[in-house]
Design a protein around this motif. Sequence first.
Motif, short mmCIF file in Angstrom:
data_model
loop_
_atom_site.label_atom_id
_atom_site.label_comp_id
_atom_site.label_asym_id
_atom_site.label_seq_id
_atom_site.Cartn_x
_atom_site.Cartn_y
_atom_site.Cartn_z
N GLU A 147 0.82 -1.22 0.00
CA GLU A 147 0.00 0.00 0.00
C GLU A 147 0.85 1.26 0.00
OE1 GLU A 147 -1.04 0.66 4.71
OE2 GLU A 147 -2.40 -0.53 3.52
N LYS A 148 2.08 1.17 0.47
CA LYS A 148 2.97 2.34 0.49
C LYS A 148 3.60 2.60 -0.88
CE LYS A 148 4.01 2.03 5.32
NZ LYS A 148 4.77 2.61 6.35
N TRP A 149 3.71 1.56 -1.71
CA TRP A 149 4.47 1.67 -2.96
C TRP A 149 3.64 1.52 -4.22
CZ3 TRP A 149 8.78 4.00 -2.25
CH2 TRP A 149 9.41 3.88 -1.00
N PRO A 155 4.09 4.25 -14.51
CA PRO A 155 3.14 3.92 -15.56
C PRO A 155 3.05 2.43 -15.92
CG PRO A 155 5.14 4.69 -16.57
CD PRO A 155 5.36 4.75 -15.07
N VAL A 156 3.68 1.56 -15.15
CA VAL A 156 3.56 0.13 -15.42
C VAL A 156 2.10 -0.28 -15.16
CG1 VAL A 156 4.31 -2.20 -14.72
CG2 VAL A 156 5.97 -0.31 -14.75
N LEU A 176 -7.80 -2.58 -1.00
CA LEU A 176 -6.99 -1.46 -0.52
C LEU A 176 -5.87 -1.14 -1.51
CD1 LEU A 176 -6.40 -1.68 3.31
CD2 LEU A 176 -6.22 0.39 1.94
N ILE A 177 -5.19 -2.18 -1.99
CA ILE A 177 -4.11 -1.97 -2.96
C ILE A 177 -4.68 -1.30 -4.21
CG2 ILE A 177 -2.44 -3.11 -4.46
CD1 ILE A 177 -2.15 -5.25 -2.20
N TYR A 178 -5.82 -1.78 -4.67
CA TYR A 178 -6.45 -1.21 -5.86
C TYR A 178 -6.79 0.27 -5.66
CZ TYR A 178 -9.56 -0.36 -9.73
OH TYR A 178 -10.13 0.17 -10.85
N ARG A 182 -2.43 3.73 -8.85
CA ARG A 182 -2.75 4.72 -9.90
C ARG A 182 -2.96 4.00 -11.23
NH1 ARG A 182 2.24 8.34 -9.58
NH2 ARG A 182 1.51 8.85 -11.64
N GLN A 183 -3.57 4.68 -12.14
CA GLN A 183 -3.77 4.13 -13.49
C GLN A 183 -2.42 3.98 -14.19
OE1 GLN A 183 -6.54 2.97 -14.62
NE2 GLN A 183 -7.90 3.78 -13.05
#
Length: 185
Positions: A147-149, A155-156, A176-178, A182-183
């Motif tokens: 969740e921190k990274w 952009p991957v 949570l991760i989702y 970011r896109q």
Amino acid sequence: PEADALKRLALLHGNAQNLSTHVNSVLWLVKEGYSIFIIDYRGYGWSGGEPDLAGAHRDADAALEKLFSLPETDPDRVVVLGQSLGGSIAVYTVTHSAHKDRIRALVIDSAFSSYRRIAREKLDSFWLTWPFQYPFSWTINDSYSAEKWIGQVSPVPVLILHGLDDPVVPVHHGRLIYEVGRQPK
């Protein structure tokens, strides 16, 4: 070999056992033209040393470095797949990889969002350890947590897989991760 046969999948497996137990879940990808590159972290399987979180992250980074150095690897056709513990490791590894701009995709399967949160939840699930869930969880290094990274993986492109009835890692970790990612996702 055909160009499609040069696609590489770096597999970072989960916590239990070793690579021989985890490779079966991705063998179908070989039929789809992927070569699977899998390692055991230190202290797993035949790998020497003692397992530890920082060491597992160094091992994952070294594996990605090795994969990109192989002459038969097309550096623009590498996908990283992490399962459970390996998913959490993969997020940090891809974020910090010198090859991040060449990685085609990151797939995380049943990863936990935070090392500290999963430890707390596991301690919470048994009456004897329940009172210790917060004090013990604070002894867990959370600096590598997904969740921190995950927000810095872009952009991957990221694909997050998580079963609703996962008995080991509850689905709210995947959500949570989702949410934090970011896109493109």
